[in-house]
Design a protein around this motif. Structure first.
Motif, PDB file in Angstrom:
ATOM      1  N   CYS A   1       0.830  -1.211   0.000  1.00  0.00           N
ATOM      2  CA  CYS A   1       0.000   0.000   0.000  1.00  0.00           C
ATOM      3  C   CYS A   1       0.858   1.252   0.000  1.00  0.00           C
ATOM      4  CB  CYS A   1      -0.942  -0.009   1.198  1.00  0.00           C
ATOM      5  SG  CYS A   1      -2.153  -1.364   1.172  1.00  0.00           S
ATOM      6  N   ALA A   2       1.895   1.238   0.795  1.00  0.00           N
ATOM      7  CA  ALA A   2       2.780   2.400   0.842  1.00  0.00           C
ATOM      8  C   ALA A   2       3.467   2.616  -0.494  1.00  0.00           C
ATOM      9  CB  ALA A   2       3.811   2.227   1.952  1.00  0.00           C
ATOM     10  N   LEU A   3       3.798   1.522  -1.179  1.00  0.00           N
ATOM     11  CA  LEU A   3       4.446   1.650  -2.473  1.00  0.00           C
ATOM     12  C   LEU A   3       3.498   2.259  -3.504  1.00  0.00           C
ATOM     13  CD1 LEU A   3       6.915   1.083  -4.255  1.00  0.00           C
ATOM     14  CD2 LEU A   3       5.993  -1.212  -4.655  1.00  0.00           C
ATOM     15  N   ILE A   4       2.207   1.873  -3.450  1.00  0.00           N
ATOM     16  CA  ILE A   4       1.225   2.439  -4.387  1.00  0.00           C
ATOM     17  C   ILE A   4       1.031   3.928  -4.131  1.00  0.00           C
ATOM     18  CG2 ILE A   4      -1.182   2.336  -5.106  1.00  0.00           C
ATOM     19  CD1 ILE A   4      -1.138  -0.650  -4.521  1.00  0.00           C
ATOM     20  N   MET A   5       0.923   4.299  -2.852  1.00  0.00           N
ATOM     21  CA  MET A   5       0.775   5.715  -2.521  1.00  0.00           C
ATOM     22  C   MET A   5       1.999   6.512  -2.940  1.00  0.00           C
ATOM     23  SD  MET A   5      -2.224   6.144  -1.341  1.00  0.00           S
ATOM     24  CE  MET A   5      -1.979   7.794  -0.725  1.00  0.00           C
ATOM     25  N   LEU A   6       3.184   5.915  -2.772  1.00  0.00           N
ATOM     26  CA  LEU A   6       4.403   6.609  -3.162  1.00  0.00           C
ATOM     27  C   LEU A   6       4.424   6.853  -4.664  1.00  0.00           C
ATOM     28  CD1 LEU A   6       7.192   7.727  -2.422  1.00  0.00           C
ATOM     29  CD2 LEU A   6       8.105   5.406  -2.702  1.00  0.00           C
ATOM     30  N   ILE A   7       3.994   5.863  -5.456  1.00  0.00           N
ATOM     31  CA  ILE A   7       3.979   6.027  -6.905  1.00  0.00           C
ATOM     32  C   ILE A   7       3.020   7.145  -7.315  1.00  0.00           C
ATOM     33  CG2 ILE A   7       3.393   4.881  -9.082  1.00  0.00           C
ATOM     34  CD1 ILE A   7       4.350   2.271  -7.845  1.00  0.00           C
ATOM     35  N   VAL A   8       1.849   7.203  -6.667  1.00  0.00           N
ATOM     36  CA  VAL A   8       0.875   8.245  -6.998  1.00  0.00           C
ATOM     37  C   VAL A   8       1.414   9.622  -6.663  1.00  0.00           C
ATOM     38  CG1 VAL A   8      -1.428   9.142  -6.485  1.00  0.00           C
ATOM     39  CG2 VAL A   8      -1.079   6.674  -6.761  1.00  0.00           C
ATOM     40  N   ILE A   9       2.000   9.762  -5.469  1.00  0.00           N
ATOM     41  CA  ILE A   9       2.502  11.070  -5.046  1.00  0.00           C
ATOM     42  C   ILE A   9       3.672  11.494  -5.926  1.00  0.00           C
ATOM     43  CG2 ILE A   9       3.602  12.299  -3.154  1.00  0.00           C
ATOM     44  CD1 ILE A   9       1.968  10.601  -1.237  1.00  0.00           C
ATOM     45  N   VAL A  10       4.550  10.559  -6.258  1.00  0.00           N
ATOM     46  CA  VAL A  10       5.690  10.909  -7.100  1.00  0.00           C
ATOM     47  C   VAL A  10       5.218  11.334  -8.485  1.00  0.00           C
ATOM     48  CG1 VAL A  10       7.723   9.950  -8.243  1.00  0.00           C
ATOM     49  CG2 VAL A  10       7.333   9.513  -5.825  1.00  0.00           C
ATOM     50  N   LYS A  11       4.189  10.700  -8.992  1.00  0.00           N
ATOM     51  CA  LYS A  11       3.680  11.078 -10.310  1.00  0.00           C
ATOM     52  C   LYS A  11       3.092  12.487 -10.295  1.00  0.00           C
ATOM     53  CE  LYS A  11       2.951  10.108 -14.603  1.00  0.00           C
ATOM     54  NZ  LYS A  11       4.095   9.948 -15.527  1.00  0.00           N
ATOM     55  N   LEU A  12       2.378  12.819  -9.223  1.00  0.00           N
ATOM     56  CA  LEU A  12       1.825  14.179  -9.105  1.00  0.00           C
ATOM     57  C   LEU A  12       2.932  15.217  -8.996  1.00  0.00           C
ATOM     58  CD1 LEU A  12      -1.190  13.545  -6.693  1.00  0.00           C
ATOM     59  CD2 LEU A  12      -1.278  13.928  -9.175  1.00  0.00           C
ATOM     60  N   LEU A  13       3.934  14.929  -8.202  1.00  0.00           N
ATOM     61  CA  LEU A  13       5.039  15.875  -8.071  1.00  0.00           C
ATOM     62  C   LEU A  13       5.811  16.015  -9.378  1.00  0.00           C
ATOM     63  CD1 LEU A  13       6.407  14.918  -4.534  1.00  0.00           C
ATOM     64  CD2 LEU A  13       5.003  16.873  -5.148  1.00  0.00           C
ATOM     65  N   ASP A  14       5.871  14.943 -10.142  1.00  0.00           N
ATOM     66  CA  ASP A  14       6.554  15.023 -11.422  1.00  0.00           C
ATOM     67  C   ASP A  14       5.802  15.920 -12.391  1.00  0.00           C
ATOM     68  OD1 ASP A  14       8.520  14.170 -13.438  1.00  0.00           O
ATOM     69  OD2 ASP A  14       6.801  13.134 -14.331  1.00  0.00           O
ATOM     70  N   ILE A  15       4.470  15.908 -12.331  1.00  0.00           N
ATOM     71  CA  ILE A  15       3.673  16.783 -13.208  1.00  0.00           C
ATOM     72  C   ILE A  15       3.868  18.249 -12.834  1.00  0.00           C
ATOM     73  CG2 ILE A  15       1.313  17.360 -13.922  1.00  0.00           C
ATOM     74  CD1 ILE A  15       0.585  14.440 -13.550  1.00  0.00           C
ATOM     75  N   ILE A  16       4.006  18.513 -11.524  1.00  0.00           N
ATOM     76  CA  ILE A  16       4.095  19.908 -11.056  1.00  0.00           C
ATOM     77  C   ILE A  16       5.511  20.448 -11.209  1.00  0.00           C
ATOM     78  CG2 ILE A  16       3.782  21.424  -9.069  1.00  0.00           C
ATOM     79  CD1 ILE A  16       1.656  19.474  -8.055  1.00  0.00           C
ATOM     80  N   PHE A  17       6.499  19.625 -10.845  1.00  0.00           N
ATOM     81  CA  PHE A  17       7.879  20.133 -10.802  1.00  0.00           C
ATOM     82  C   PHE A  17       8.746  19.457 -11.864  1.00  0.00           C
ATOM     83  CE2 PHE A  17       6.223  20.441  -6.436  1.00  0.00           C
ATOM     84  CZ  PHE A  17       6.388  21.798  -6.204  1.00  0.00           C
ATOM     85  N   PHE A  18       8.200  19.164 -13.025  1.00  0.00           N
ATOM     86  CA  PHE A  18       8.983  18.496 -14.049  1.00  0.00           C
ATOM     87  C   PHE A  18      10.093  19.379 -14.601  1.00  0.00           C
ATOM     88  CE2 PHE A  18       5.956  20.925 -16.424  1.00  0.00           C
ATOM     89  CZ  PHE A  18       6.607  21.303 -17.586  1.00  0.00           C
ATOM     90  N   TRP A  19       9.977  20.731 -14.428  1.00  0.00           N
ATOM     91  CA  TRP A  19      10.949  21.667 -14.974  1.00  0.00           C
ATOM     92  C   TRP A  19      12.195  21.792 -14.092  1.00  0.00           C
ATOM     93  CZ3 TRP A  19      11.654  25.380 -11.328  1.00  0.00           C
ATOM     94  CH2 TRP A  19      10.624  25.531 -10.389  1.00  0.00           C
ATOM     95  N   MET A  20      12.164  21.258 -12.870  1.00  0.00           N
ATOM     96  CA  MET A  20      13.296  21.427 -11.949  1.00  0.00           C
ATOM     97  C   MET A  20      14.603  20.820 -12.467  1.00  0.00           C
ATOM     98  SD  MET A  20      12.538  23.206  -9.272  1.00  0.00           S
ATOM     99  CE  MET A  20      13.731  22.671  -8.059  1.00  0.00           C
TER     100      MET A  20
END
Length: 524
Positions: free
Chosen positions: A487-506
């Motif tokens: 479960c923690a791994l699934i949540m981590l994948i979701v959160i990382v994907k959202l952060l990648d959409i927001i901060f992809f320019w970093m």
């Protein structure tokens, strides 16, 4: 049997000495149980009458049989290999220590005894005979050797003097590294000297490259040996160091004057040993801060090689060095004689430092014992004659037979097979093992064929992992993952994907944060 009895009486218990065959005699050595070797001592309890009948053992009267292990101290007339026990002094193992026996045929009080077991066998004339058997305790070798024992009679004189702290410092910082450089130079010269008939023959450039690398390593280490020697003289023989460095020095003792003369008169390549020490001390700050390896082709950051001569040098003619002009033992003796009095007294030598424990493997012998405490005619224990002298091998004895070593790995690595293990079971593989497994997977039949072909078609198998290999990190493989981890791994994948959409320019920007005062040598 009557002839056997007469020979026993005429020999008076002395073992017969075997005739020499002219070849070097090998010691009789018993190996450890870990070497898959077990040794038995067997004996018969008989009466010394015609027929040598078995002596009945009456256990109801506290009669028993056993055997004792005796330590042998060979006398001056004893043989060096497999000595006769009659030419040795025997020591008994009493209370964890060895004690010298005045009469080896007696059993002292408290001596360690080992049990003997009885069994029967049938002789050729169909008579039943009794045999006593015991297991030789080879595994107790370390306990036997660690036990204290009296000083051997053959050892005369006092123990060697205790090495002082300053002498040990001189040995570890100057004399020992100097000896290692001499061995390095000789070994490098042997490598750079090809044997006749070597195929393919090495080129002259390859041989000079080996010499150059060895000379560069010797030169760099020589700088630090001279620096440590200069620091030693400035700390403990400061009058001599003041005379070398040109400072104000006081009067020198005869021993200090001898050392100063040796340092000033020892020359190599037009430079004296005293000037080399002074130059090394002057370049101390550079030597402490340098971070690159020394190379005669590009010695960037290193002091000039002309300021100091190497302790050894390899050339086509051979190996030359300071050892050919000044011996290490001579220099050590002169330095120790020139030392200032040490303010702290050396501690007294303890009993554990006595030379009682031999470094070489000692000799042992076994005597069988029969005790009849309720016998009116013989109340003292009766001991047999000693066995032949033997040694007990160490656990890592090079002469020991090879023992099979097997490292078990999982056989069934399918998911169904791995389910048999307990929960939370994981297999850890190092980076080296991962690299070896991956490289072995890429090997084919052609690689195996080329590995056995002669030159120039030969190609060695390369299955080494580690740095620079296909795998630079270890792995932990586990099939017992708790549900909370999933479960923690699934949540981590979701959160990382959202952060990648927001901060992809970093990643398009480089951010460097300075760390002041962070240097390799700890300097600002």
């Amino acid at each position: 049997r009557n002839a056997v009895v007469r020979r026993l009486e005429a020999r008076q218990g002395n073992l017969p000495v075997p005739a020499s065959s002219g070849t070097a005699q090998k010691p009789l050595k018993l190996f450890q149980p870990a070497h898959q070797r077990y040794y038995l001592i067997t004996t018969c309890l008989v009466c010394r009458i015609v027929g040598l009948p078995d002596r009945r053992l009456d256990t109801t009267k506290q009669e028993r049989v056993s055997f004792v292990v005796r330590l042998l101290q060979p006398r001056a007339n004893a043989a060096k290999v497999n000595p006769n026990p009659s030419d040795c002094d025997e020591l008994a193992f009493i209370g964890g220590a060895w004690q010298l026996l005045t009469d080896p045929s007696t059993l002292p009080k408290g001596e360690e005894q080992n049990a003997l077991s009885a069994l029967t066998y049938t002789e050729l004339d169909q008579r039943k005979r009794r045999l006593f058997m015991g297991l030789v305790p080879v595994g107790k070798r370390e306990a036997y050797l660690a036990a204290s024992q009296p000083k051997p009679a053959t050892e005369t004189g006092s123990l060697p003097p205790l090495v002082g702290t300053r002498q040990m410092l001189l040995k570890s910082q100057v004399i020992g590294p100097w000896a290692n450089l001499d061995e390095l130079a000789i070994a490098a010269k042997d490598v750079a000297t090809p044997e006749a008939g070597t195929t393919p023959a090495p080129t002259v450039a390859d041989l000079h490259k080996i010499q150059q690398r060895a000379n560069d390593q010797i030169q760099s280490i020589s700088w630090y040996i001279f620096l440590d020697f200069a620091n030693f003289l400035s700390s403990y023989v400061w009058p001599v160091w003041n005379a070398i460095s040109g400072g104000a020095g006081g009067s020198l003792t005869p021993a200090q004057q001898t050392l100063l003369t040796t340092l000033r008169n020892t020359r190599q390549g037009g430079r004296t040993l005293a000037s080399a020490l002074k130059n090394a001390k002057d370049q101390e700050s550079i030597l402490d801060s340098i971070t690159t390896a020394y190379s005669s082709l590009a010695a960037t950051g290193w002091p000039q090689a002309s300021l100091i001569f190497p302790l050894a040098h390899i050339s086509d003619a051979g190996v030359v060095g300071l050892s050919q002009t000044l011996g290490r033992g001579t220099l050590e003796n002169q330095v120790m004689a020139a030392l200032e009095p040490e303010p702290v007294q050396q501690p007294a030598r303890t009993a554990a430092q006595a030379g009682a424990n031999p470094m070489a493997s000692p000799w042992f012998a076994i005597r069988c014992v029969v005790e009849r405490p309720n016998c009116p005619a013989l109340t003292h224990p009766l001991l047999s004659e000693p066995t032949a002298a033997f040694q007990l091998s160490a656990y890592f004895d090079p002469d020991a037979p090879a023992r099979p070593i097997r490292v078990g790995l999982p056989v069934d690595t399918t998911p169904a097979g791995l389910r048999k293990f307990d929960k939370n079971t994981a297999f850890i593989m190092s980076d080296t093992l991962c690299g070896q497994v991956q490289r072995a997977q890429r090997m084919g039949f052609g690689d195996l064929v080329r590995a056995v072909l002669p030159f120039p078609f030969h190609k060695d198998l390369s299955a080494s992992g580690g740095a620079g290999g296909p795998c630079t990190a270890g792995m932990v493989c586990s099939f017992s993952i708790p549900i909370i981890t999933i479960c923690a791994l699934i949540m981590l994948i979701v959160i990382v994907k959202l952060l990648d959409i927001i901060f992809f320019w970093m990643p398009f920007f480089q951010i460097c944060l300075p760390l002041p005062k962070f240097t390799a040598k700890g300097q600002a």
